[in-house]
Write an enzyme that holds these catalytic residues in place. Structure first.
Site, PDB file in Angstrom:
ATOM      1  N   THR A 452       0.827  -1.205   0.000  1.00  0.00           N
ATOM      2  CA  THR A 452       0.000   0.000   0.000  1.00  0.00           C
ATOM      3  C   THR A 452       0.862   1.256   0.000  1.00  0.00           C
ATOM      4  O   THR A 452       2.006   1.241   0.492  1.00  0.00           O
ATOM      5  CB  THR A 452      -0.905   0.018   1.251  1.00  0.00           C
ATOM      6  OG1 THR A 452      -1.580   1.276   1.352  1.00  0.00           O
ATOM      7  CG2 THR A 452      -0.092  -0.191   2.511  1.00  0.00           C
ATOM      8  N   TYR A 495      -2.177   0.040  10.610  1.00  0.00           N
ATOM      9  CA  TYR A 495      -2.297  -0.549   9.270  1.00  0.00           C
ATOM     10  C   TYR A 495      -1.032  -0.311   8.452  1.00  0.00           C
ATOM     11  O   TYR A 495      -0.494  -1.228   7.821  1.00  0.00           O
ATOM     12  CB  TYR A 495      -3.506   0.044   8.556  1.00  0.00           C
ATOM     13  CG  TYR A 495      -3.613  -0.352   7.099  1.00  0.00           C
ATOM     14  CD1 TYR A 495      -3.991  -1.640   6.739  1.00  0.00           C
ATOM     15  CD2 TYR A 495      -3.336   0.567   6.090  1.00  0.00           C
ATOM     16  CE1 TYR A 495      -4.080  -2.014   5.403  1.00  0.00           C
ATOM     17  CE2 TYR A 495      -3.427   0.211   4.754  1.00  0.00           C
ATOM     18  CZ  TYR A 495      -3.796  -1.083   4.419  1.00  0.00           C
ATOM     19  OH  TYR A 495      -3.879  -1.445   3.092  1.00  0.00           O
TER      20      TYR A 495
END
Length: 680
Positions: A452, A495
Site C-alpha cells: 500500500t 495498518y
C-alpha cells in the site's frame, strides 16, 4: 430396531438448533445484548446454567428471578441445574457431592415451582465424569450421583417436566451403561452428549466420529429406555487458530448427525479476562468457541447465520476443495475471493491456469465472488477456505504452487486503530506464514505482494498548494510525476505498520532465501466485484451510496487527491510483474493511475452526480489518522521493468463500475449518459 434412522430423518426435517450460553450473575447488559442476536441467528433453543451454588449465594436469587423469565420468555430454554453450594458440599467445593443427595432434588423442586412456567425440560447436572463438575473421587462408584439425579428426575417427571441427563465429557459408554443399570436412564426423557472433535487433543485421541459414538449411545439407551432421546447438549469448535470456516463446517456436521437436538457451544467467546472455570489452567481454546468474538465481532459462523440462516451457511460451507490433478502446478491467490484477487483469478483462469483460491471469506459478500469464479471456470477453481493466520491450515495449499499472489489482508486504517493486534496478526504474521509455506514447499515459487502507499506515511513534509477543489504539491517534479519508490518509508497507523512490515519481509525473503518475490505498493483501485465500504474501497462506496439515494460522509475537506486505477489495469500490472519476475525480484514498485488519473474526492463526487443525474448529498467530518493530502504514484519504474502502463482513464473506468453496479446491485436501471467526450 434402532431409532437412529427415523430420528435422523426427523432431524433433517426440523432443522432446528440451539446455543449454549452461560450468563454470570450481574450480566444484565450482556444478556440483553446476546439474546436478540441468538434469536436473529435462527436458533430455536438456548441452554444456560442455573447454578445451585450461585442461587444460594448473596444476590443469586434476585439474579435468577430476572434471568430465567427474561430468557425463557423469548426462546425455548433448557436450564442446567448443577454446582453444589460449598456449605452443602462434602468437599466444600461446588464440584463436591452434597452431604445429603436429597437436597439436590429439593432444590430442583423449588426451581420447578418458582420458574417452571418458563421451560419444559430441565437438565440435571453437567459433565458428571469431569472432576471440575463432579468430584467422583468422593463417589467412585457413582452411587451418590445416581441417588441424587434419580430422585430429582423421578420427581420432575411426576410434576410433568422432562428431565435431561447431563452429558459426560469425554463420552464414556461404561458410565452411561452404569446409569442404565442403576435405573437413572429409566426416569429421564433425554440423554446429553458433548463432542468437540478437532479442538482438544485429549478428546481427539478417543474420538471415533459422531455416528459411532451416537450409535453406541443409542444401543445402550435402547436397553433401558427406548423412548429416551439423544441430545447434543454441547458441540463446538474453537477458532483459536483462526480457522473460522472449519467452525462453520463443524456446525453443519453436528446439525446433521442422528440426534434429536443440537446445542452449539457457544454464541459469544468468553472475554479474555474471565476465568473459564475456577482452578482451570489457561487454555486459549476455551476462549474462542463462540460464533462471534467476545466483543461481538461476527466470525464466519455468526455472520452467515445472521445473514441468511442455515441456508446461507450451507451454501458457503458447500464450497469444497476439488482435487488438483497429479502434476498440476496451480497459481495460489490468497484473498482470491476479494476484489482484486477475484479479478486476477478470473484473468488467470481465462488463460487456462488452475487457481487455488485461499480465502477465509471473512468479509461479507466475497463468497459471491468465489461462486462467480466457480460458475465461470468450474473444476479449475480450487477453493481452500482457510486463514493466513493459521500456518498449519494453509501450508498444504502451497505445496505445488508455481506462483503466489498475496492479497489476503486486513485492509482498513480505521479497523487497525480499533484492533491493532488483529491487524498485525493478519497482515504481518499472515504474510510471513505465506512466505514460510512457500519456503517449506521448496519450489521457489514467485511471490507478488499487494502492499500500500500507506508505507510512505502521511507525507506531512510535502508542501501543498490549496486550490478550490484539490491540493497540489509545490514540488513541480512530484506534481508532474508523482511519488517515487525512493521516497523514505514512514509507517503511520497500525495498518501502515503491519503492511510495511509485510512489505519488508517480502523483499527480505528474496534476499535471504532466494525466493523470487516483489511488491506492488498500490494506490486506490476500483472496479467491478468491489464491495466498497466507508473504510475501504471508497470509489465503489460512493457510487453505491449515490445510487441508493443515501448521503456520503467525507473525512476531511474532500480536496485530497488520489490516482485511482481501474482493476483491469491493476490485474495487468500484477501479471506483467510475474512475467518479468526474474529481473524484478527483490524490488518494490508503486502502482496507481499516475498523474493522468489524479483526481480529488470532490471531482469524483461531481462525476458521480453526472452519472446519477442529481447532486450527491454529502457531509464532512474530521480528517482520519494518517490520511494523505496528496498521493499520486510515480509508476515509471514499473513501466520500465515490465512495459506496463495504465490504459483506462478514470472517467471511463468510473462509468464502467457504475454500469456493473447497476446491473448487479440495482436492478439494471439506466444511468445518465452525457453527450460529451469521455476523457482521462
Amino acid at each position: 430396531m434402532s431409532k437412529t434412522g427415523p430420528r435422523s430423518l426427523k432431524k433433517q426435517e426440523t432443522r432446528r438448533f440451539g446455543f449454549v450460553e452461560w450468563f454470570r450473575p450481574g450480566e444484565h447488559e450482556r444478556t440483553e445484548a446476546v439474546l436478540p442476536d441468538i434469536i436473529a441467528s435462527g436458533a430455536s433453543y438456548l441452554r444456560t446454567h442455573l447454578s445451585w451454588a450461585e442461587y444460594l449465594a448473596p444476590g443469586g436469587e434476585e439474579w435468577f428471578d430476572w434471568l430465567i423469565p427474561r430468557v425463557g420468555g423469548e426462546i425455548d430454554l433448557l436450564p442446567c441445574i448443577h454446582y453444589t453450594p460449598p456449605s452443602l458440599s462434602r468437599t466444600g467445593r461446588s464440584s463436591g457431592p452434597p452431604v445429603d443427595p436429597k437436597s439436590y432434588a429439593d432444590f430442583v423442586d423449588h426451581i420447578l415451582t418458582r420458574y417452571g412456567r418458563y421451560f419444559r425440560h430441565v437438565e440435571l447436572w453437567n459433565e458428571p465424569n469431569n472432576l471440575l463438575d463432579w468430584d467422583w473421587r468422593q463417589d467412585s462408584d457413582f452411587l451418590l450421583f445416581c441417588e441424587m439425579i434419580g430422585g430429582a428426575a423421578y420427581w420432575a417427571k411426576q410434576r410433568g417436566y422432562k428431565p435431561v441427563l447431563g452429558g459426560p465429557c469425554p463420552f464414556d459408554p461404561y458410565w452411561l451403561n452404569l446409569m442404565g443399570e442403576r435405573g437413572v436412564l429409566g426416569v429421564i426423557d433425554a440423554v446429553g452428549f458433548h463432542g468437540f472433535p478437532g479442538t482438544w487433543d485429549s478428546e481427539q485421541a478417543t474420538w471415533g466420529g459422531w455416528d459411532m459414538h451416537l450409535g453406541e449411545m443409542r444401543e445402550i439407551i435402547d436397553r433401558y429406555n427406548a423412548d429416551a432421546e439423544i441430545w447434543i447438549t454441547e458441540a463446538g469448535y474453537s477458532t483459536w487458530r483462526n480457522d473460522e470456516i472449519e467452525q462453520a463446517r463443524r456446525f453443519i456436521k453436528a446439525l446433521n448427525v442422528p440426534a434429536d437436538r443440537m446445542y452449539w457451544y457457544s454464541w459469544r467467546d468468553v472475554p479474555p479476562d474471565v476465568p473459564v472455570q475456577e482452578g482451570l489452567w489457561f487454555d486459549p481454546r476455551h476462549y474462542h468457541l463462540g460464533a462471534v468474538s467476545h466483543d461481538n465481532k461476527p466470525k464466519l459462523l455468526g455472520r452467515l447465520l445472521m445473514e441468511g440462516g442455515l441456508g446461507r451457511l450451507e451454501e458457503v460451507t458447500a464450497l469444497a476443495t476439488p482435487q488438483i490433478a497429479a502434476g498440476a502446478a496451480p497459481v495460489v491467490v490468497t484473498g482470491g475471493s476479494g476484489f482484486v484477487g477475484s479479478n486476477l483469478a478470473d484473468s488467470l483462469l481465462n488463460d487456462g491456469e488452475d487457481v487455488i483460491i485461499l480465502d477465509n471469506l471473512g468479509r461479507s459478500g466475497v463468497d459471491q465472488n468465489l461462486s462467480w469464479l466457480i460458475e465461470r471456470h468450474g473444476a479449475r477453481v480450487h477453493p481452500v477456505l482457510a486463514d493466513v493466520r493459521d500456518l498449519m491450515g494453509i501450508e498444504a495449499a502451497f505445496k505445488d504452487a508455481k506462483a503466489v499472489f498475496h492479497y489476503a489482508a486486513q485492509t482498513a486504517v480505521t479497523t487497525s486503530l480499533i484492533d491493532p493486534l488483529d491487524d498485525f496478526e493478519t497482515n504481518a504474521r499472515g504474510t510471513i506464514n505465506v512466505l514460510e509455506s512457500v519456503r517449506k514447499a521448496g519450489k521457489r515459487a514467485p511471490v507478488i505482494f499487494a502492499s500500500t502507499n500507506k508505507v510512505y506515511g502521511a507525507l506531512d513534509d510535502l508542501m501543498m498548494i490549496e486550490l478550490d477543489d484539490r491540493y497540489l504539491p509545490e514540488d513541480q517534479l512530484v506534481r508532474m510525476q508523482g511519488i517515487a519508490e525512493d521516497r523514505p518509508l514512514d509507517f503511520c497507523t497500525p495498518y501502515g505498520c503491519s503492511k510495511g512490515v509485510a512489505d519488508q519481509y517480502i523483499l527480505d525473503y528474496a534476499k535471504s532465501f532466494g525466493i523470487p518475490a516483489a511488491v506492488l505498493r498500490m494506490s486506490c483501485i476500483y472496479g467491478p466485484r468491489q464491495f466498497g465500504t466507508e473504510d475501504q474501497g471508497w470509489v465503489a462506496h460512493f457510487l453505491i451510496r449515490a445510487f441508493a439515494g443515501e448521503a456520503i460522509s467525507i473525512y476531511g475537506d474532500g480536496k485530497q487527491v488520489r490516482d485511482i486505477l481501474h482493476v483491469d489495469d491493476a490485474v495487468a500490472a500484477y501479471r506483467s510483474l510475474l512475467a518479468n519476475i526474474d529481473r524484478a525480484a527483490g524490488n518494490a514498485f508503486n502502482l496507481g493511475g499516475g498523474p493522468r488519473n489524479a483526481v480529488s474526492v470532490l471531482s469524483v463526487l461531481r462525476e458521480i452526480g453526472e452519472l446519477t443525474g442529481r447532486p450527491v448529498e454529502t457531509s464532512f467530518g474530521p480528517w482520519r489518522a494518517g490520511d494523505q493530502f496528496y498521493f499520486v504514484a510515480n509508476t515509471q519504474k514499473l513501466e520500465r521493468e515490465t512495459g506496463w502502463e495504465a490504459r483506462i482513464g478514470w472517467r471511463e473506468g468510473l462509468r464502467h463500475l457504475a454500469e456493473w453496479l447497476i446491473a448487479n446491485r440495482f436492478g439494471g436501471r439506466q444511468i445518465r449518459r452525457e453527450k460529451r467526450k469521455v476523457s482521462a
